[in-house]
Write a protein that holds these residues in place. Sequence first.
Motif, PDB file in Angstrom:
ATOM      1  N   ASP A  98      38.141  36.646  43.015  1.00 62.10           N
ATOM      2  CA  ASP A  98      38.406  35.379  42.348  1.00 62.10           C
ATOM      3  C   ASP A  98      37.270  35.125  41.356  1.00 62.10           C
ATOM      4  O   ASP A  98      36.101  35.056  41.741  1.00 62.10           O
ATOM      5  N   LEU A  99      37.613  35.023  40.089  1.00 63.36           N
ATOM      6  CA  LEU A  99      36.617  34.814  39.046  1.00 63.36           C
ATOM      7  C   LEU A  99      36.536  33.337  38.696  1.00 63.36           C
ATOM      8  O   LEU A  99      37.557  32.681  38.465  1.00 63.36           O
TER       9      LEU A  99
ATOM     10  N   VAL B 124      31.967  43.379  40.358  1.00 66.02           N
ATOM     11  CA  VAL B 124      33.208  43.361  41.137  1.00 66.02           C
ATOM     12  C   VAL B 124      32.990  44.037  42.490  1.00 66.02           C
ATOM     13  O   VAL B 124      33.385  43.514  43.539  1.00 66.02           O
TER      14      VAL B 124
ATOM     15  N   LEU C 174      34.627  42.512  32.418  1.00 66.26           N
ATOM     16  CA  LEU C 174      35.386  41.859  33.481  1.00 66.26           C
ATOM     17  C   LEU C 174      36.803  41.532  33.009  1.00 66.26           C
ATOM     18  O   LEU C 174      37.777  41.684  33.766  1.00 66.26           O
ATOM     19  N   ALA C 175      36.913  41.110  31.769  1.00 66.07           N
ATOM     20  CA  ALA C 175      38.241  40.803  31.221  1.00 66.07           C
ATOM     21  C   ALA C 175      39.087  42.065  31.135  1.00 66.07           C
ATOM     22  O   ALA C 175      40.300  42.041  31.440  1.00 66.07           O
TER      23      ALA C 175
ATOM     24  N   MET D 184      40.659  42.674  41.803  1.00 72.55           N
ATOM     25  CA  MET D 184      39.644  41.774  41.272  1.00 72.55           C
ATOM     26  C   MET D 184      39.331  40.643  42.251  1.00 72.55           C
ATOM     27  O   MET D 184      40.224  40.143  42.943  1.00 72.55           O
TER      28      MET D 184
ATOM     29  N   GLY E 133      40.191  43.076  34.681  1.00 74.23           N
ATOM     30  CA  GLY E 133      41.239  42.202  35.188  1.00 74.23           C
ATOM     31  C   GLY E 133      42.574  42.449  34.524  1.00 74.23           C
ATOM     32  O   GLY E 133      43.633  42.334  35.150  1.00 74.23           O
TER      33      GLY E 133
END
Length: 327
Positions: A105-106, A67, A92-93, A103, A96
């Motif tokens: 843009d994933l 990130v 990451l989850a 965060m 977020g």
Amino acid sequence: MTPAPGRLVLLTMSHRVAPGLLSWPAWELLRGADQVICPDPHHPQLPYLREAGVRLVHAAPTGRELVDATAGERTVVYLPTADNDPAVTDELARLGGSGRVAMPDLELLPGSYDLPGARLLDLVQIMDRIRVECPWTRERTHTDLAKYGIEEMYELVEAIEDGDRESLREELGDVLLQVVFHSRIAEDDAEEPFSIDDVAGTIVDKLIHRHPHIFGDEIAETPEAVQENWVRLKGVEKQRDSVTDGVPVGQPALALAAQLGARARRAGLPVPDAAASAVGVVPPADEAALGDLLLALATAANAAGLDAESALRAAARRYRDALRAAE
């Protein structure tokens, strides 16, 4: 002021396709990214990415570090390892979902896909390694494995008869293993080696040749017409002198007798109906009645000290000889 996050793309790739064979969106992404990170120094795509001018960083970052790497609206591409790095994606989850972290843009972009049958490549690779490294496996021959092939087919038939879908899948795998195992043994033959690709190529050619109604100009609109084509083309391929050629006499006696009878009937040769009538055997009305009749004959033979399997095999061999004489 904290730099705004940019874009983080997880680029997944299948190791079962030819190295360097990626989708066009994947190549565009890789060539235009600010940073490409790969934790696996042995990733199969790395030599081809370097050849294409893609600059890579070898690192094993955490989710938070990925990130942070996007700060300043940078595009970062991450090439996960074979297991897709669940620790990184889980982190990451969590980040977020926390609402406390800005965060990027994933995105998840599949760079290559498995085609149907791709897992067979895994099986071939695993078998190759086992053949080389396992003391028991590397000593095995075709003769050693013959009995296992028969056992696996019987277990497959049992799974089919039981209607057990889980067992069916497993037993199909065991049968497939026999094919791959024999093919790997064949590669080591000093005089006439062949590989699993040769085996597959042979059956592909055969299937195409024997389905001219699909791959050619012939017409076959019924199952009977398809079977007639198959038998005719098989006869041309094999150039056999007798309808009994190619019937394996080592198979169970009942299957042997049935196959000989089917071959004779198609060729217009005599079948042993007269002999059955002579001993008072009335053709049963259905498979259940047939099964009961065969069971009664087998148990009666056993009670009389006779081997029904050997007796039927001997009769089938005599019948085979009689067919050849009639031809």
